[in-house]
Design an enzyme around this catalytic site. Structure first.
Site, PDB file in Angstrom:
ATOM      1  N   GLU A  73      37.584  39.864 -15.403  1.00 16.63           N
ATOM      2  CA  GLU A  73      36.792  40.301 -14.354  1.00 16.63           C
ATOM      3  C   GLU A  73      36.502  41.186 -14.574  1.00 16.63           C
ATOM      4  O   GLU A  73      36.578  42.278 -14.198  1.00 16.63           O
ATOM      5  CB  GLU A  73      37.779  39.778 -13.204  1.00 16.63           C
ATOM      6  CG  GLU A  73      36.369  39.747 -12.151  1.00 16.63           C
ATOM      7  CD  GLU A  73      36.650  39.373 -11.015  1.00 16.63           C
ATOM      8  OE1 GLU A  73      36.128  39.279  -9.704  1.00 16.63           O
ATOM      9  OE2 GLU A  73      38.001  38.892 -10.932  1.00 16.63           O
ATOM     10  N   GLU A  98      36.837  47.413 -11.937  1.00 14.77           N
ATOM     11  CA  GLU A  98      36.256  48.175 -11.332  1.00 14.77           C
ATOM     12  C   GLU A  98      36.217  50.139 -10.756  1.00 14.77           C
ATOM     13  O   GLU A  98      37.442  50.321 -10.509  1.00 14.77           O
ATOM     14  CB  GLU A  98      36.471  47.428 -10.002  1.00 14.77           C
ATOM     15  CG  GLU A  98      36.133  47.763  -8.890  1.00 14.77           C
ATOM     16  CD  GLU A  98      34.422  47.767  -8.614  1.00 14.77           C
ATOM     17  OE1 GLU A  98      34.227  49.120  -8.164  1.00 14.77           O
ATOM     18  OE2 GLU A  98      34.494  46.693  -8.329  1.00 14.77           O
ATOM     19  N   ASP A 125      34.223  52.048 -15.980  1.00 17.47           N
ATOM     20  CA  ASP A 125      32.787  51.372 -16.751  1.00 17.47           C
ATOM     21  C   ASP A 125      33.667  50.384 -17.170  1.00 17.47           C
ATOM     22  O   ASP A 125      34.484  50.619 -18.359  1.00 17.47           O
ATOM     23  CB  ASP A 125      31.936  52.238 -17.684  1.00 17.47           C
ATOM     24  CG  ASP A 125      30.199  51.927 -18.080  1.00 17.47           C
ATOM     25  OD1 ASP A 125      30.868  50.334 -18.508  1.00 17.47           O
ATOM     26  OD2 ASP A 125      29.529  52.213 -18.192  1.00 17.47           O
ATOM     27  N   ASP A 147      25.896  43.959  -8.869  1.00 17.91           N
ATOM     28  CA  ASP A 147      24.559  45.128  -8.105  1.00 17.91           C
ATOM     29  C   ASP A 147      23.321  44.431  -8.146  1.00 17.91           C
ATOM     30  O   ASP A 147      22.990  44.740  -9.825  1.00 17.91           O
ATOM     31  CB  ASP A 147      25.187  46.406  -8.249  1.00 17.91           C
ATOM     32  CG  ASP A 147      24.379  47.160  -6.668  1.00 17.91           C
ATOM     33  OD1 ASP A 147      23.248  46.281  -6.696  1.00 17.91           O
ATOM     34  OD2 ASP A 147      24.527  48.266  -6.764  1.00 17.91           O
ATOM     35  N   LYS A 151      15.313  47.043  -6.791  1.00 15.50           N
ATOM     36  CA  LYS A 151      13.695  48.031  -7.348  1.00 15.50           C
ATOM     37  C   LYS A 151      13.268  47.312  -8.482  1.00 15.50           C
ATOM     38  O   LYS A 151      14.359  48.044  -9.006  1.00 15.50           O
ATOM     39  CB  LYS A 151      14.231  49.141  -6.544  1.00 15.50           C
ATOM     40  CG  LYS A 151      14.218  49.083  -4.781  1.00 15.50           C
ATOM     41  CD  LYS A 151      13.866  50.358  -3.943  1.00 15.50           C
ATOM     42  CE  LYS A 151      14.470  50.216  -2.629  1.00 15.50           C
ATOM     43  NZ  LYS A 151      14.380  51.485  -2.266  1.00 15.50           N
ATOM     44  N   ASP A 183      23.980  36.068  -5.606  1.00 11.70           N
ATOM     45  CA  ASP A 183      22.715  35.561  -4.450  1.00 11.70           C
ATOM     46  C   ASP A 183      21.567  36.103  -4.857  1.00 11.70           C
ATOM     47  O   ASP A 183      20.481  35.942  -3.628  1.00 11.70           O
ATOM     48  CB  ASP A 183      23.235  35.797  -3.034  1.00 11.70           C
ATOM     49  CG  ASP A 183      23.412  37.873  -3.263  1.00 11.70           C
ATOM     50  OD1 ASP A 183      24.407  37.945  -3.385  1.00 11.70           O
ATOM     51  OD2 ASP A 183      22.752  37.835  -2.230  1.00 11.70           O
ATOM     52  N   THR A 221      34.093  34.939  -2.362  1.00  8.73           N
ATOM     53  CA  THR A 221      34.306  36.565  -2.791  1.00  8.73           C
ATOM     54  C   THR A 221      33.493  36.915  -1.256  1.00  8.73           C
ATOM     55  O   THR A 221      32.751  36.297  -0.654  1.00  8.73           O
ATOM     56  CB  THR A 221      33.636  37.259  -3.780  1.00  8.73           C
ATOM     57  OG1 THR A 221      32.738  36.730  -3.160  1.00  8.73           O
ATOM     58  CG2 THR A 221      34.289  36.188  -5.099  1.00  8.73           C
ATOM     59  N   ARG A 222      33.995  37.737  -0.845  1.00  9.09           N
ATOM     60  CA  ARG A 222      33.771  38.675   0.674  1.00  9.09           C
ATOM     61  C   ARG A 222      32.296  38.550   0.224  1.00  9.09           C
ATOM     62  O   ARG A 222      31.488  38.691   1.446  1.00  9.09           O
ATOM     63  CB  ARG A 222      34.127  39.690   0.409  1.00  9.09           C
ATOM     64  CG  ARG A 222      34.103  41.014  -0.125  1.00  9.09           C
ATOM     65  CD  ARG A 222      35.094  42.018   0.418  1.00  9.09           C
ATOM     66  NE  ARG A 222      35.024  42.493  -0.393  1.00  9.09           N
ATOM     67  CZ  ARG A 222      34.669  44.179  -0.407  1.00  9.09           C
ATOM     68  NH1 ARG A 222      33.499  44.293   0.434  1.00  9.09           N
ATOM     69  NH2 ARG A 222      35.190  45.257  -1.710  1.00  9.09           N
ATOM     70  N   TYR A 223      31.410  38.810  -1.063  1.00  4.61           N
ATOM     71  CA  TYR A 223      29.722  38.912  -1.401  1.00  4.61           C
ATOM     72  C   TYR A 223      29.125  37.880  -1.430  1.00  4.61           C
ATOM     73  O   TYR A 223      28.374  38.134  -0.643  1.00  4.61           O
ATOM     74  CB  TYR A 223      30.384  39.881  -2.446  1.00  4.61           C
ATOM     75  CG  TYR A 223      30.462  41.230  -3.047  1.00  4.61           C
ATOM     76  CD1 TYR A 223      29.546  41.786  -2.111  1.00  4.61           C
ATOM     77  CD2 TYR A 223      31.950  41.585  -3.680  1.00  4.61           C
ATOM     78  CE1 TYR A 223      30.181  43.442  -2.324  1.00  4.61           C
ATOM     79  CE2 TYR A 223      31.956  42.544  -4.087  1.00  4.61           C
ATOM     80  CZ  TYR A 223      31.561  43.989  -3.593  1.00  4.61           C
ATOM     81  OH  TYR A 223      32.155  44.890  -3.278  1.00  4.61           O
TER      82      TYR A 223
END
Length: 242
Positions: A73, A98, A125, A147, A151, A183, A221-223
């Site tokens: 993951e 992570e 990384d 992420d 932009k 999302d 997941t919380r996201y």
């Protein structure tokens, strides 16, 4: 994209993605509790893969408990998905990447509470870990809600690049599954394009429900919960390594 079977990948391709920018933001948030700080100092070093030498020829031996296969993951956040998979699949070895230390500390708390022996952690990384892993050693990979760097000037920092997809194809076994969720629909379209352009992967969707409905073995997941509370729907992409 369906096509002829790709040759074994042994060399890193040249091009603008050869030295990608860091794809994550901050490394640390609020101050850790005493317990979490102790877990970072004492438990995390025991769970980190040792990059000072080559990886084991059989990656399954990386885990204290015997494992039938290895899953990866990338960007596990607070670790809730990784913990769920560890509980549901006790015969699978899981490697989580992570860089956000507070998220790492949360996962360590769950590992410590449940005495789990099938999780290893790289707190940096993910591309460094992927480069270290042996070819054809991973049977499933997850990239969930990375992420999106929404932009225009930030897009070059996105995790999903041709270079990363190439690297994942090297370590994933034939028939392995790559899962991606977001999302941000622009990121979803871009990820579908980048991964689909690599002939090592085939998108497995046949109808809209295949990418709009989260499968039963794909926990929330919380996201994702945050996105839903903000009125944003998520997409769930699944690819097969050819």
């Amino acid at each position: 994209m369906l096509g002829t079977q790709p040759a074994m990948r042994t060399e890193t391709p040249d091009g603008p993605d050869a030295r990608p920018l860091r794809s994550y933001g901050r490394r640390k948030g609020k101050r850790l509790t005493a317990r979490k700080a102790r877990l970072i100092a004492e438990l995390l070093p025991r769970l980190r893969p040792d990059f000072s030498g080559p990886p084991p020829a059989d990656l399954r031996t990386l885990f204290a408990r015997p494992s039938q296969e290895v899953w990866l993951e990338i960007g596990f956040g607070g670790g809730e998905h990784l913990l769920w998979q560890a509980r549901a699949n006790p015969d699978v070895g899981l490697i989580g990447c992570e860089p956000f230390i507070n998220g790492v500390a949360s996962l360590l708390g769950g590992i410590d509470d449940e005495r789990l022996e099938t999780i290893r952690i790289h707190d940096g990384d993910a591309r460094d870990l992927i480069a270290w892993l042996p070819a054809d050693s991973v049977s499933r990979a997850f990239i969930l809600f990375p992420d999106p760097w929404p932009k225009k000037r930030q897009a070059k920092r996105r995790l999903i690049t041709p270079q990363l997809v190439w690297s994942l194809a090297r370590i994933l076994q034939r028939g392995a599954e790559l899962r991606f969720a977001s999302d941000d629909m622009k990121y979803v379209r871009d990820a579908l394009h980048v991964i689909g352009e690599d002939e090592a992967f085939a998108w497995t969707a046949h109808r809209a429900d295949d990418w709009r409905v989260r499968p039963a073995d794909w926990p929330e997941t919380r996201y994702e919960r945050k996105a839903l509370s903000d009125g944003r729907k998520s997409a769930y992409l699944r690819f097969r390594r050819l």
